[in-house]
Design a protein around this motif. Structure first.
Motif, PDB file in Angstrom:
ATOM      1  N   PRO A 501     -14.618   4.018   3.971  1.00  0.00           N
ATOM      2  CA  PRO A 501     -15.122   5.275   3.558  1.00  0.00           C
ATOM      3  C   PRO A 501     -14.726   6.670   4.626  1.00  0.00           C
ATOM      4  N   GLN A 502     -14.706   5.974   5.771  1.00  0.00           N
ATOM      5  CA  GLN A 502     -14.829   7.209   6.869  1.00  0.00           C
ATOM      6  C   GLN A 502     -13.238   7.873   7.014  1.00  0.00           C
ATOM      7  N   LEU A 503     -12.485   7.016   6.434  1.00  0.00           N
ATOM      8  CA  LEU A 503     -10.755   7.283   6.433  1.00  0.00           C
ATOM      9  C   LEU A 503     -10.934   8.455   5.232  1.00  0.00           C
ATOM     10  N   LEU A 504     -11.317   8.105   4.054  1.00  0.00           N
ATOM     11  CA  LEU A 504     -11.156   9.071   3.045  1.00  0.00           C
ATOM     12  C   LEU A 504     -11.985  10.619   3.372  1.00  0.00           C
ATOM     13  N   ILE A 505     -13.192  10.109   4.226  1.00  0.00           N
ATOM     14  CA  ILE A 505     -13.831  11.587   4.645  1.00  0.00           C
ATOM     15  C   ILE A 505     -12.956  12.411   5.782  1.00  0.00           C
ATOM     16  N   ASP A 506     -12.324  11.706   6.513  1.00  0.00           N
ATOM     17  CA  ASP A 506     -11.591  12.291   7.543  1.00  0.00           C
ATOM     18  C   ASP A 506     -10.179  12.953   6.775  1.00  0.00           C
ATOM     19  N   LEU A 507      -9.938  12.448   5.754  1.00  0.00           N
ATOM     20  CA  LEU A 507      -8.626  12.911   5.017  1.00  0.00           C
ATOM     21  C   LEU A 507      -8.867  14.285   4.052  1.00  0.00           C
ATOM     22  N   GLY A 508     -10.386  14.531   4.058  1.00  0.00           N
ATOM     23  CA  GLY A 508     -10.712  15.567   3.405  1.00  0.00           C
ATOM     24  C   GLY A 508     -11.394  15.513   1.879  1.00  0.00           C
ATOM     25  N   ILE A 509     -12.062  14.105   1.721  1.00  0.00           N
ATOM     26  CA  ILE A 509     -12.691  13.932   0.494  1.00  0.00           C
ATOM     27  C   ILE A 509     -13.888  14.029   0.464  1.00  0.00           C
ATOM     28  N   PRO A 510     -14.748  15.057  -0.166  1.00  0.00           N
ATOM     29  CA  PRO A 510     -16.169  15.348  -0.170  1.00  0.00           C
ATOM     30  C   PRO A 510     -16.956  13.901  -0.136  1.00  0.00           C
ATOM     31  N   PRO A 511     -17.772  13.774   0.971  1.00  0.00           N
ATOM     32  CA  PRO A 511     -18.607  12.625   1.035  1.00  0.00           C
ATOM     33  C   PRO A 511     -19.177  11.959  -0.197  1.00  0.00           C
ATOM     34  N   SER A 577      -2.925  19.090  -2.165  1.00  0.00           N
ATOM     35  CA  SER A 577      -1.942  18.708  -3.089  1.00  0.00           C
ATOM     36  C   SER A 577      -1.727  17.127  -2.830  1.00  0.00           C
ATOM     37  N   GLY A 578      -1.817  16.526  -1.502  1.00  0.00           N
ATOM     38  CA  GLY A 578      -1.450  15.167  -1.276  1.00  0.00           C
ATOM     39  C   GLY A 578      -2.583  14.469  -1.747  1.00  0.00           C
ATOM     40  N   ILE A 579      -4.039  14.852  -1.597  1.00  0.00           N
ATOM     41  CA  ILE A 579      -5.256  14.211  -1.968  1.00  0.00           C
ATOM     42  C   ILE A 579      -5.110  14.194  -3.562  1.00  0.00           C
ATOM     43  N   MET A 580      -4.653  15.134  -4.236  1.00  0.00           N
ATOM     44  CA  MET A 580      -4.740  14.980  -5.637  1.00  0.00           C
ATOM     45  C   MET A 580      -3.593  13.736  -6.232  1.00  0.00           C
ATOM     46  N   LYS A 581      -2.640  13.934  -5.445  1.00  0.00           N
ATOM     47  CA  LYS A 581      -1.572  12.684  -5.740  1.00  0.00           C
ATOM     48  C   LYS A 581      -2.105  11.331  -5.304  1.00  0.00           C
ATOM     49  N   ILE A 582      -2.792  11.166  -4.404  1.00  0.00           N
ATOM     50  CA  ILE A 582      -3.384   9.857  -4.018  1.00  0.00           C
ATOM     51  C   ILE A 582      -4.450   9.574  -5.221  1.00  0.00           C
ATOM     52  N   LYS A 583      -5.331  10.510  -5.704  1.00  0.00           N
ATOM     53  CA  LYS A 583      -6.132  10.201  -6.833  1.00  0.00           C
ATOM     54  C   LYS A 583      -5.454   9.825  -7.918  1.00  0.00           C
ATOM     55  N   ASP A 584      -4.175  10.455  -8.164  1.00  0.00           N
ATOM     56  CA  ASP A 584      -3.670  10.105  -9.332  1.00  0.00           C
ATOM     57  C   ASP A 584      -2.876   8.789  -9.345  1.00  0.00           C
ATOM     58  N   GLY A 585      -2.770   8.126  -8.295  1.00  0.00           N
ATOM     59  CA  GLY A 585      -2.127   7.075  -7.822  1.00  0.00           C
ATOM     60  C   GLY A 585      -0.633   7.110  -7.783  1.00  0.00           C
ATOM     61  N   VAL A 586      -0.187   8.255  -7.176  1.00  0.00           N
ATOM     62  CA  VAL A 586       1.191   8.818  -7.089  1.00  0.00           C
ATOM     63  C   VAL A 586       1.615   8.038  -5.842  1.00  0.00           C
ATOM     64  N   THR A 587       0.784   8.309  -4.660  1.00  0.00           N
ATOM     65  CA  THR A 587       1.308   7.782  -3.313  1.00  0.00           C
ATOM     66  C   THR A 587       0.173   7.258  -2.399  1.00  0.00           C
ATOM     67  N   ILE A 589      -2.414   7.021   1.203  1.00  0.00           N
ATOM     68  CA  ILE A 589      -3.085   8.070   2.256  1.00  0.00           C
ATOM     69  C   ILE A 589      -2.101   7.991   3.486  1.00  0.00           C
ATOM     70  N   GLU A 590      -1.381   7.049   3.720  1.00  0.00           N
ATOM     71  CA  GLU A 590      -0.316   6.875   4.835  1.00  0.00           C
ATOM     72  C   GLU A 590       0.618   8.077   4.773  1.00  0.00           C
ATOM     73  N   GLU A 591       1.299   8.263   3.731  1.00  0.00           N
ATOM     74  CA  GLU A 591       2.331   9.372   3.176  1.00  0.00           C
ATOM     75  C   GLU A 591       1.842  10.784   3.421  1.00  0.00           C
ATOM     76  N   VAL A 592       0.547  10.861   2.754  1.00  0.00           N
ATOM     77  CA  VAL A 592      -0.123  12.127   3.055  1.00  0.00           C
ATOM     78  C   VAL A 592      -0.548  12.481   4.464  1.00  0.00           C
TER      79      VAL A 592
END
Length: 600
Positions: A501-511, A577-587, A589-592
């Motif tokens: 979970p901390q990786l997602l928070i560090d990425l910028g995802i709201p807790p 923009s990257g976070i939205m593509k992660i959520k959509d299953g396009v790419t 976390i490592e790529e973003v």
């Protein structure tokens, strides 16, 4: 070495002197290794030979047929080397690579693999039959090239749109001067190729030894294999003991083969002939172009660049496939709101649109897609490019030649006397070009161009640093777009994964969204060459120049202040923009994380 080994086998009573003589005679007539000839003639069993070699060279013996090798380990060594030296990597632990060899005494090969892979090589001995079977299993069959060992081309590597396509190479300037290359059937099945050299180059042909045979086959095969793999670049790199070939696929360079160093001059000369370059000039960089005509009317351009390096000349080819160029703006990866902002801007009659991003981030594709949408008979569109990557009907494209004074700035001045409606400038890199572009945007023209900055707000600061006054920027610029290209997850092997979970928070995802946030990754399959990625998509940061932004520009606000205000007004950053593509299953976390910086 072979006679010494034979004498040892005689001394240990494995074979008789007469059997050794017959095996050596067989080797002289038909080639091959002494050990394999002894086995084929029935003078020694393969298991006996394996035990002898293991004891003689004090290395373990292995039965490859009883093990399953990880494909990622096999990929560490090109099939060309495996087939040439009868070797195959079977395991890797940390910095140690275990290498199965038919001849574990070949120190030269061990050193070459160590140099090429960067791993410490631990040789083990295996039967030649099992190594050949393993090569067929993990690499597939390949074609021999006389005198140069084997290369990793298969017939289906060249199967594109047509069962029997023909290939031609020609210079971009003189269509009547054609270098004819043999058809695919001859290339794959080993017939001799012929080449008709442009007048004036025959005197240098002595350098390109044996040009009429294997060299043309290898070059053709490398170019066509790159097309099939979807590579964007091919790198030919000479080193002290090997001639390395790498492909850039989905933005990542991958080693494909290591060819004998003896053929480097002939390979480079062949590429230069196809690109209409001077094959006698080896001290200066050169640039040229190759055009391949494939079956069913398909064409592929290669932009060629050579530079002198320590051990020869490095050649890089950029693939320019117009048929694969995506000009539909709705399919480039824009978020809906960002695309709406960009389309609104390009349909305005006047103003400047700037696209920013590093080299290879897709800026040219974005500009071409915008021009494609604007390309109508009622519009006069002129472009200044260096180089012209693709040509389009209805667009007047001008190639820059700085050595004769045709620069972006001088071309822009001339454009204004050509009654243009839309102007595209390949890059704004100095005050003079920026000043003329701004003036063009203020005097009734739509101007599109690129600038090298990290993000959209930073472009304002860059223009001011060039010497453009803030009031001119706020008046002329109507939209700034920053972009990156990232790899897409392979849809054939995509699967959900769990992350901390901390990786997602560090990425910028709201807790509060972390628990329900989906994350995917490619497992790796033959479709994606076991990388987990297939294709690329863009990340976009679109900043329209709204009134609030213009006021900050006039007050010479900092980049961070402009960015905060743009986000408040609805701009999606590259990271978002990257976070939205992660959520959509396009790419992934490592790529973003690799392509974007944290929003501040």
């Amino acid at each position: 070495m072979t006679e010494r080994l034979g004498d040892l086998l005689v001394k240990r009573n494995y074979i008789t002197p007469d059997q050794l003589k017959k095996a050596l005679d067989e080797q002289k007539m038909k080639g091959g290794r002494l050990e394999s000839n002894l086995v084929k003639l029935g003078y020694i069993k393969e298991d006996e030979l394996l035990s002898f070699l293991s004891a003689q060279y004090r290395v373990p013996s292995v039965k490859i047929s009883k093990m399953e090798i990880n494909p990622s380990v096999v990929k560490l060594i090109p099939s060309s080397l495996s087939k040439k030296y009868f070797i195959i990597p079977i395991n890797r632990v940390g910095p140690k690579l275990t290498l199965a060899m038919a001849d574990p005494s070949n120190i030269v090969v061990i050193d070459e693999i160590k140099f090429m892979t960067g791993f410490n090589v631990e040789p083990v001995v295996a039967s030649e039959t099992e190594i050949i079977d393993a090569i067929k299993k993990y690499y597939g069959g390949g074609g021999n090239v006389a005198g140069l060992g084997t290369i990793s081309f298969q017939a289906n590597d060249f199967d594109l749109d047509d069962a029997n396509p023909t290939v031609q190479a020609d210079g971009i300037m003189l269509d009547e001067d054609v270098v004819d290359v043999d058809d695919f059937n001859k290339l794959v099945h080993g017939a001799v190729d012929n080449v008709e050299v442009v007048e004036g180059q025959q005197s240098s042909m002595d350098e390109a030894f044996e040009m009429e045979g294997p060299i043309i086959k290898i070059v053709n095969g490398i170019l066509i294999k790159a097309i099939k793999l979807g590579a964007s670049d091919i790198h030919f790199e000479p080193y002290e003991r090997t001639f390395r070939v790498r492909y850039r696929i989905d933005g990542v360079l991958r080693r494909d083969m290591a060819l004998p160093i003896q053929i480097k001059n002939a390979m480079v000369s062949r590429l230069k002939i196809m690109a209409r370059l001077d094959i006698a000039e080896k001290r200066l960089p050169q640039d040229g172009r190759i055009k391949l005509r494939l079956g069913k009317g398909r064409e592929m351009d290669f932009r060629v660049s050579t530079i002198p390096i320590l051990f020869g000349e490095k050649v890089v080819l950029r693939l320019l496939d117009k048929s694969a160029l995506q000009l539909d703006m709705t399919k480039l990866g824009f978020e809906e709101s960002s695309l709406a902002d960009l389309q609104a801007a390009i349909h305005k009659p006047v103003g400047m649109i700037l696209v920013t991003g590093p080299t290879g981030s897709g800026k040219t594709t974005t500009l071409y897609s915008a021009l494609s949408e604007l390309n109508k008979e009622t519009e006069n569109i002129i472009t200044a490019e260096d180089p012209i990557e693709y040509n389009f009907m209805g667009i007047n494209q001008v190639q820059m030649h700085e050595e004769i004074g045709l620069t972006f700035a001088s071309a822009l001045r001339s454009f204004l006397r050509q009654d243009p409606d839309i102007i595209m400038v390949g890059e704004i890199r100095d005050f003079e070009t920026a000043q003329i572009a701004v003036q063009a945007a203020l005097t009734g023209h739509l101007v599109l161009s690129t600038v090298h900055t990290n993000d959209a707000p930073g472009t304002i600061t860059r223009l001011i640093d060039m010497g453009i006054e803030p009031f001119l920027i706020s008046s002329a610029v109507i939209l700034i777009l920053a972009q990156r290209l990232i790899r897409k997850i392979c849809m054939e092997c995509r699967e959900p994964v769990k992350v901390h979970p901390q990786l997602l928070i560090d990425l910028g995802i709201p807790p509060d969204e972390v628990k329900s946030f989906p994350v995917f990754k490619g497992k790796g399959c033959p479709i994606c060459n076991h990388t987990g990625y297939k294709g690329r998509v863009g990340l976009y940061e679109v900043m329209p120049m709204k009134e609030e932004i213009k006021e900050l520009v006039l007050s010479r606000a900092s980049t961070s202040e402009i960015k905060k205000e743009a986000i408040r007004l609805g701009m999606k950053t590259l990271r978002q923009s990257g976070i939205m593509k992660i959520k959509d299953g396009v790419t992934t976390i490592e790529e973003v994380l690799r392509s974007t910086i944290e929003d501040r």
